[in-house]
Design an enzyme around this catalytic site. Structure first.
Site, mmCIF file in Angstrom:
data_model
loop_
_atom_site.group_PDB
_atom_site.id
_atom_site.type_symbol
_atom_site.label_atom_id
_atom_site.label_comp_id
_atom_site.label_asym_id
_atom_site.label_seq_id
_atom_site.Cartn_x
_atom_site.Cartn_y
_atom_site.Cartn_z
ATOM 1 C CG ASP A 125 -52.100 13.383 -83.732
ATOM 2 O OD1 ASP A 125 -52.187 13.473 -84.783
ATOM 3 O OD2 ASP A 125 -51.022 12.776 -83.509
ATOM 4 C CD GLU B 219 -56.732 11.869 -85.005
ATOM 5 O OE1 GLU B 219 -56.309 11.299 -86.309
ATOM 6 O OE2 GLU B 219 -55.306 11.767 -84.495
ATOM 7 C CG ASP C 41 -51.177 17.683 -87.307
ATOM 8 O OD1 ASP C 41 -51.815 17.329 -86.168
ATOM 9 O OD2 ASP C 41 -52.077 17.514 -88.154
ATOM 10 C CG HIS D 247 -52.803 12.540 -93.400
ATOM 11 N ND1 HIS D 247 -53.906 13.558 -92.425
ATOM 12 C CD2 HIS D 247 -52.079 11.780 -91.837
ATOM 13 C CE1 HIS D 247 -53.643 13.156 -91.324
ATOM 14 N NE2 HIS D 247 -52.662 12.825 -90.967
ATOM 15 C CG ASP D 248 -54.339 9.215 -90.587
ATOM 16 O OD1 ASP D 248 -52.826 9.326 -91.361
ATOM 17 O OD2 ASP D 248 -54.445 10.513 -89.735
#
Ligand code: NOJ
Length: 554
Positions: A200, A253, A98, A326-327
């Site tokens: 990210d 993202e 990430d 995870h969000d």
């Protein structure tokens, strides 16, 4: 469409804190991950994406990085990571890191230097501004997670920008020294042998010069001035020059992207800046404005979004397909049904994995984990949930309604520990207390039970991923959505003379489905389904609750 390894692969996402604890301190770690590599391999994926493993004070559980070149002590050491990388590669599993470069932690040494004053060489690594007047922030921007987007630093009488939490100061990407640091970090990990990056909020890294006031919103005011900023492409192009030296892959993202805007970044050919993008449009079918204003799930919207992305990218760009991370809360609790957990879990898997694109599967999704229903705000850990709760209360929403939204929409829904077995702490840790509570349904929802049950969601995922791997039609075929009842999502894929029909019911009601006349079900093989087969009459049938079927004509 050119074939590429990253188009063929499927990816398993690990949120390390909650995956598996190897050293018994209640927190997931590298040792735990290494012990589960065979489990991951058996699932049939080809790569693992790790949410941040780096040292972090955990203001945002790893998305606030204090050192880009090390591993958090909570998780292990850099040497252990190298072992993990090696063990993964031995099993033909690629590793994706990430890359969080919109911001660092406020405990990163760059930031600590930066706030020493204007003469410090690191001062310009971040976005510092004077107040409009004493006590007044430089502009009206609000952060996504935590009130104002500016934090005052008394020592130097300036504010720093943080579009996420206070502990996540935004980097000043306009500074060439910062971009040089980022390029070095990318090389550091690629030279070590990692295979790619998930980037990210990468589309936030360039801010509009002058930082003008934003349109007032209850949260994230100003976002229009950085969601796709003026220098974004230039900076991505610079990073790409590093990537060009390696056989690696990138997925960015990208909040608020549409197929049209995404194509500016992912269209294949000379100007391509990223291999694929995570958009959010399909995750907004059970909310309005923000994901905390919950509405009933609208399958019609979901179908429209998918149809748009599948058809507009076909042949020119590649989709990154996901339904959990995870969000995001657990998908069965959102677009499926906890009552029909097994059926809807399999249907949702089929619905997105049979589309064109690289599928991403989030830890626990493959065993059908559901939202934990944590009903008191003191038990939440996530900075965004805690602050959004406070914001909604401040805006006048009742406690009951706010808690209802929180229980449905909180990111913590996805962050309870992985449920490995029905033993102590679900087999996640041998510690007395795991770092975060475990969903009590681990007694019957756990990996071991899923492994034993031939008809489980886990075994279905294995079949589905194998089917995708063995059939190019799933990867490269074109996509045509069928006109059906609103609660049925059905589509046809075609590739080199083959045809595939995918049917998904989003309802527990029985509905009539008829395949189009040019797809003759009696000539097709039923390759995947979540019920025993039943008779097909007049090229159609009545659907059972959350039924899914995949027919293939070779
Ligand atoms: C997106 C990440 O997925 C999320 O977990 C994080 O909080 C924000 N970016 C900020 O880094």
């Amino acid at each position: 469409m050119e074939k590429k390894w990253y188009k063929e692969m499927s990816v398993y996402q690990i949120w390390p804190r909650s995956f598996c604890d190897g050293n018994g301190d209640g927190i997931g770690d590298l040792e735990g991950i290494i012990s589960k590599l065979d489990y991951i391999k058996e699932l049939g994926v080809d790569a693992i994406w790790f949410s941040p493993l780096f040292p972090s004070p955990n203001a945002d559980y790893g998305y606030d990085i204090a050192d880009y070149r090390d591993i958090s002590k909570d998780y292990g050491t850099l040497d252990q990571f190298k072992v993990l990388l090696d063990e993964a590669h031995k099993r033909d599993l690629k590793i994706i890191m990430d890359l969080v470069i919109n911001h660092t932690s406020d405990e990163h040494s760059w930031f600590k230097e930066s706030k020493k004053g204007e003469d410090n060489p690191y001062h310009d690594y971040y976005i510092w501004r004077k107040g409009r007047k004493p006590g007044k922030e430089p502009n009206n921007w609000l952060s996504t997670f935590q009130g104002k987007a500016w934090e005052y630093c008394k020592e130097i009488d300036k504010y720093y920008l943080h579009v996420f939490a206070k502990g996540q100061p935004d980097l000043n990407m306009d500074n060439p020294k910062v971009r040089k640091e980022i390029k070095d970090i990318i090389r550091f990990w690629l030279d070590m042998g990692v295979d790619g990056f998930r980037e990210d909020v990468i589309t936030f890294i360039s801010k509009e010069p002058g930082l003008p006031n934003g349109f007032p919103l209850p949260t994230a005011t100003g976002i229009e001035h950085y969601k796709n900023g003026p220098n974004l492409k230039k900076y991505l192009q610079e990073f790409k020059e590093v990537y060009n030296d390696y056989d690696c892959f990138t997925v960015g993202e990208a909040p608020m992207m549409t197929p049209k805007s995404a194509l500016e970044f992912i269209r294949e050919g000379e100007g391509q800046l990223l291999n694929m993008m995570f958009h959010f449009e399909h995750m907004n079918c059970d909310n309005i404005i923000t994901n905390w204003i919950v509405t009933p799930f609208r399958p019609g919207k979901l179908k429209k979004v998918y149809n748009n992305w599948q058809t507009k990218l076909h042949g020119i760009a590649w989709n990154a397909n996901y339904i959990e991370n995870h969000d995001q809360p657990r998908i069965i609790s959102r677009y499926g049904s906890e009552k029909y957990r097994e059926q809807s879990g399999k249907m949702l898997a089929t619905m997105y994995i049979c589309q064109s694109g690289t599928p991403f599967i989030y830890q626990g999704q493959e065993i059908g984990m559901t939202n934990p229903r944590i009903d008191s705000i003191d038990r939440y850990k996530d900075v965004s949930s805690i602050n959004t709760y406070a914001l909604f209360r401040k805006l006048g929403f009742s406690d009951k309604l706010t808690m209802k939204f929180c229980m449905y929409a909180s990111r913590d829904n996805a962050r309870t520990p992985m449920q490995w077995n029905d033993g102590k702490n679900a087999g996640f840790t041998t510690a007395e207390e795991p770092w975060f509570e475990i969903n009590p349904n681990y007694i019957f929802i756990n990996a071991e039970a899923e492994q034993k049950n031939e008809n489980s969601i886990l075994n279905y995922y294995k079949k589905l991923l194998r089917f995708r791997k063995e059939n190019d039609i799933v990867k490269y075929g074109d996509f045509e959505m069928l006109k059906t009842e609103k609660n049925i999502f059905a589509y046809i894929r075609k590739y080199e003379g083959q045809k595939m029909l995918v049917l998904c019911s989003f309802s527990e009601k029985e509905m009539a489905f008829r395949a189009p006349s040019d797809f003759c079900i009696s000539e097709a093989e039923l390759v995947l389904s979540n019920y025993e087969s039943n008779p097909v009459i007049h090229n159609g049938f009545f659907t059972r609750p959350y039924e899914t079927r995949v027919y293939l004509i070779k």
